[in-house]
Design a protein around this motif. Sequence first.
Motif, PDB file in Angstrom:
ATOM      1  N   LYS A 108      19.207 -90.388 -48.305  1.00 54.11           N
ATOM      2  CA  LYS A 108      18.691 -91.480 -47.014  1.00 54.11           C
ATOM      3  C   LYS A 108      19.374 -90.359 -45.821  1.00 54.11           C
ATOM      4  O   LYS A 108      20.623 -89.536 -46.397  1.00 54.11           O
ATOM      5  CB  LYS A 108      19.452 -92.613 -46.810  1.00 54.11           C
ATOM      6  CG  LYS A 108      19.294 -93.745 -48.370  1.00 54.11           C
ATOM      7  CD  LYS A 108      20.123 -94.622 -48.062  1.00 54.11           C
ATOM      8  CE  LYS A 108      19.781 -95.766 -49.157  1.00 54.11           C
ATOM      9  NZ  LYS A 108      20.922 -96.899 -49.331  1.00 54.11           N
ATOM     10  N   TYR A 109      18.513 -90.632 -45.380  1.00 50.34           N
ATOM     11  CA  TYR A 109      18.602 -88.940 -43.692  1.00 50.34           C
ATOM     12  C   TYR A 109      18.393 -90.058 -42.627  1.00 50.34           C
ATOM     13  O   TYR A 109      17.532 -90.859 -42.321  1.00 50.34           O
ATOM     14  CB  TYR A 109      18.311 -87.935 -44.194  1.00 50.34           C
ATOM     15  CG  TYR A 109      17.487 -86.587 -42.881  1.00 50.34           C
ATOM     16  CD1 TYR A 109      18.886 -86.709 -42.405  1.00 50.34           C
ATOM     17  CD2 TYR A 109      17.003 -87.353 -42.117  1.00 50.34           C
ATOM     18  CE1 TYR A 109      19.353 -85.499 -41.614  1.00 50.34           C
ATOM     19  CE2 TYR A 109      16.739 -86.413 -41.083  1.00 50.34           C
ATOM     20  CZ  TYR A 109      18.211 -85.799 -40.969  1.00 50.34           C
ATOM     21  OH  TYR A 109      18.209 -84.674 -39.983  1.00 50.34           O
ATOM     22  N   LYS A 110      19.357 -90.393 -41.542  1.00 54.65           N
ATOM     23  CA  LYS A 110      19.394 -90.447 -40.241  1.00 54.65           C
ATOM     24  C   LYS A 110      19.071 -89.048 -39.101  1.00 54.65           C
ATOM     25  O   LYS A 110      20.273 -88.753 -39.549  1.00 54.65           O
ATOM     26  CB  LYS A 110      19.785 -91.888 -40.400  1.00 54.65           C
ATOM     27  CG  LYS A 110      19.709 -92.407 -40.510  1.00 54.65           C
ATOM     28  CD  LYS A 110      20.801 -93.556 -40.822  1.00 54.65           C
ATOM     29  CE  LYS A 110      20.220 -95.284 -41.681  1.00 54.65           C
ATOM     30  NZ  LYS A 110      21.322 -96.273 -40.464  1.00 54.65           N
ATOM     31  N   LYS A 111      18.493 -89.154 -38.699  1.00 54.92           N
ATOM     32  CA  LYS A 111      18.382 -87.909 -37.376  1.00 54.92           C
ATOM     33  C   LYS A 111      19.116 -88.286 -36.475  1.00 54.92           C
ATOM     34  O   LYS A 111      19.761 -88.982 -36.152  1.00 54.92           O
ATOM     35  CB  LYS A 111      16.664 -87.207 -36.631  1.00 54.92           C
ATOM     36  CG  LYS A 111      16.373 -88.522 -36.115  1.00 54.92           C
ATOM     37  CD  LYS A 111      15.221 -87.869 -35.723  1.00 54.92           C
ATOM     38  CE  LYS A 111      13.851 -89.082 -35.330  1.00 54.92           C
ATOM     39  NZ  LYS A 111      12.810 -88.293 -34.496  1.00 54.92           N
ATOM     40  N   LYS A 112      20.032 -86.817 -36.259  1.00 55.36           N
ATOM     41  CA  LYS A 112      20.813 -86.772 -34.684  1.00 55.36           C
ATOM     42  C   LYS A 112      22.151 -87.613 -34.671  1.00 55.36           C
ATOM     43  O   LYS A 112      22.365 -88.229 -33.959  1.00 55.36           O
ATOM     44  CB  LYS A 112      20.089 -87.718 -33.542  1.00 55.36           C
ATOM     45  CG  LYS A 112      18.879 -86.320 -33.435  1.00 55.36           C
ATOM     46  CD  LYS A 112      18.047 -86.604 -31.816  1.00 55.36           C
ATOM     47  CE  LYS A 112      17.378 -85.742 -31.975  1.00 55.36           C
ATOM     48  NZ  LYS A 112      15.931 -86.683 -31.115  1.00 55.36           N
ATOM     49  N   LYS A 113      22.994 -88.337 -36.754  1.00 55.53           N
ATOM     50  CA  LYS A 113      23.750 -88.889 -37.241  1.00 55.53           C
ATOM     51  C   LYS A 113      24.509 -88.514 -36.975  1.00 55.53           C
ATOM     52  O   LYS A 113      25.416 -89.590 -37.825  1.00 55.53           O
ATOM     53  CB  LYS A 113      23.118 -90.959 -37.277  1.00 55.53           C
ATOM     54  CG  LYS A 113      22.364 -91.460 -36.096  1.00 55.53           C
ATOM     55  CD  LYS A 113      22.370 -91.568 -35.084  1.00 55.53           C
ATOM     56  CE  LYS A 113      21.716 -92.647 -33.546  1.00 55.53           C
ATOM     57  NZ  LYS A 113      22.504 -93.129 -32.874  1.00 55.53           N
ATOM     58  N   ASN A 114      24.422 -87.945 -38.002  1.00 53.21           N
ATOM     59  CA  ASN A 114      24.886 -86.958 -39.119  1.00 53.21           C
ATOM     60  C   ASN A 114      25.054 -88.010 -40.325  1.00 53.21           C
ATOM     61  O   ASN A 114      26.025 -87.937 -40.827  1.00 53.21           O
ATOM     62  CB  ASN A 114      26.560 -86.310 -38.169  1.00 53.21           C
ATOM     63  CG  ASN A 114      26.624 -85.583 -39.098  1.00 53.21           C
ATOM     64  OD1 ASN A 114      26.140 -84.795 -40.187  1.00 53.21           O
ATOM     65  ND2 ASN A 114      28.554 -85.069 -38.947  1.00 53.21           N
ATOM     66  N   TYR A 115      23.814 -88.052 -40.671  1.00 54.48           N
ATOM     67  CA  TYR A 115      24.190 -89.635 -41.821  1.00 54.48           C
ATOM     68  C   TYR A 115      22.719 -88.770 -43.014  1.00 54.48           C
ATOM     69  O   TYR A 115      22.416 -88.318 -42.730  1.00 54.48           O
ATOM     70  CB  TYR A 115      23.649 -90.883 -41.565  1.00 54.48           C
ATOM     71  CG  TYR A 115      23.244 -92.221 -42.121  1.00 54.48           C
ATOM     72  CD1 TYR A 115      24.448 -92.024 -42.782  1.00 54.48           C
ATOM     73  CD2 TYR A 115      22.073 -92.191 -43.682  1.00 54.48           C
ATOM     74  CE1 TYR A 115      24.523 -93.406 -43.670  1.00 54.48           C
ATOM     75  CE2 TYR A 115      22.468 -92.855 -44.078  1.00 54.48           C
ATOM     76  CZ  TYR A 115      23.566 -94.244 -44.085  1.00 54.48           C
ATOM     77  OH  TYR A 115      23.662 -94.676 -45.245  1.00 54.48           O
ATOM     78  N   ARG A 116      23.567 -89.060 -44.329  1.00 58.95           N
ATOM     79  CA  ARG A 116      23.053 -88.151 -45.497  1.00 58.95           C
ATOM     80  C   ARG A 116      23.861 -88.822 -46.672  1.00 58.95           C
ATOM     81  O   ARG A 116      24.697 -88.749 -46.685  1.00 58.95           O
ATOM     82  CB  ARG A 116      23.004 -86.631 -45.396  1.00 58.95           C
ATOM     83  CG  ARG A 116      22.545 -85.576 -44.810  1.00 58.95           C
ATOM     84  CD  ARG A 116      22.990 -84.436 -44.637  1.00 58.95           C
ATOM     85  NE  ARG A 116      21.510 -83.488 -43.723  1.00 58.95           N
ATOM     86  CZ  ARG A 116      21.898 -83.241 -42.656  1.00 58.95           C
ATOM     87  NH1 ARG A 116      22.730 -84.251 -41.834  1.00 58.95           N
ATOM     88  NH2 ARG A 116      21.384 -82.525 -41.425  1.00 58.95           N
ATOM     89  N   ARG A 117      22.591 -89.586 -47.764  1.00 53.91           N
ATOM     90  CA  ARG A 117      23.531 -89.936 -48.547  1.00 53.91           C
ATOM     91  C   ARG A 117      22.548 -89.692 -49.813  1.00 53.91           C
ATOM     92  O   ARG A 117      21.077 -89.829 -49.603  1.00 53.91           O
ATOM     93  CB  ARG A 117      23.269 -91.686 -48.628  1.00 53.91           C
ATOM     94  CG  ARG A 117      23.812 -91.733 -47.651  1.00 53.91           C
ATOM     95  CD  ARG A 117      25.669 -91.808 -47.927  1.00 53.91           C
ATOM     96  NE  ARG A 117      26.400 -93.353 -46.592  1.00 53.91           N
ATOM     97  CZ  ARG A 117      27.488 -92.036 -45.952  1.00 53.91           C
ATOM     98  NH1 ARG A 117      26.699 -91.089 -45.430  1.00 53.91           N
ATOM     99  NH2 ARG A 117      27.559 -92.809 -44.545  1.00 53.91           N
TER     100      ARG A 117
END
Length: 216
Positions: A178-187
């Motif tokens: 899982k990844y969200k750009k510009k949010k520093n979110y990676r799973r």
Amino acid sequence: MASLTLSLCSHFASHCRVSTKQNFPSSTPNFPSNSHYDSFNFALSTSSSSHKLSSSSVTSSHSALPFLLKSSESEAAVIESELAASQTVEVPSEEAPKREEIFAVVMIGSRQYIVFPGRYIHTQRLKGANVNDKITLNKVLLVGTKTEAYIGKPIVTNAAVHAVVEEQGLDKKVIVFKYKKKKNYRRNIGHRQPNTRIRITEISGYQDYPASTLES
């Protein structure tokens, strides 16, 4: 007359006396010179030596004859052993009975599987099933043979697929990222789906169902 006859006999006897010794030629020839005599002696000596050589060769051949016989016997034994080893006895192997050419389409959970007797499949996890348990699958949608097809509406009545549970395992790992750009979110998550391996043993109970004959 008698006196004349006696005188004639005595006259013939005196003239016809022959010595009992017969004059035969001597065994040794008279050579005119010593050189001829020496050559004759040399010829005799060579003939005697050649005779001795031939006799010695004959004796040697006689002495070598048993060895040749023994060697020929050993070679014959070796050849016989090789022939016996090469001639292998072919034992007729018992052919396994041919399996019936049949297949079925069965539903397990929400998925459909094509099954063949003697083969195994991996299915969804069968809850409550342990290794070496015998199970029966009743949702048979289709049964096919070499000449006929039994098509269910929606299932083939009284048809059943018998199987044995061999293993309870897990599928290969699946990566869930899982990844969200510009949010520093990676799973990064890994998942292995539990499954069950079963081996099909028999397909039965379809004979009473109406079949659709296939054109050969």
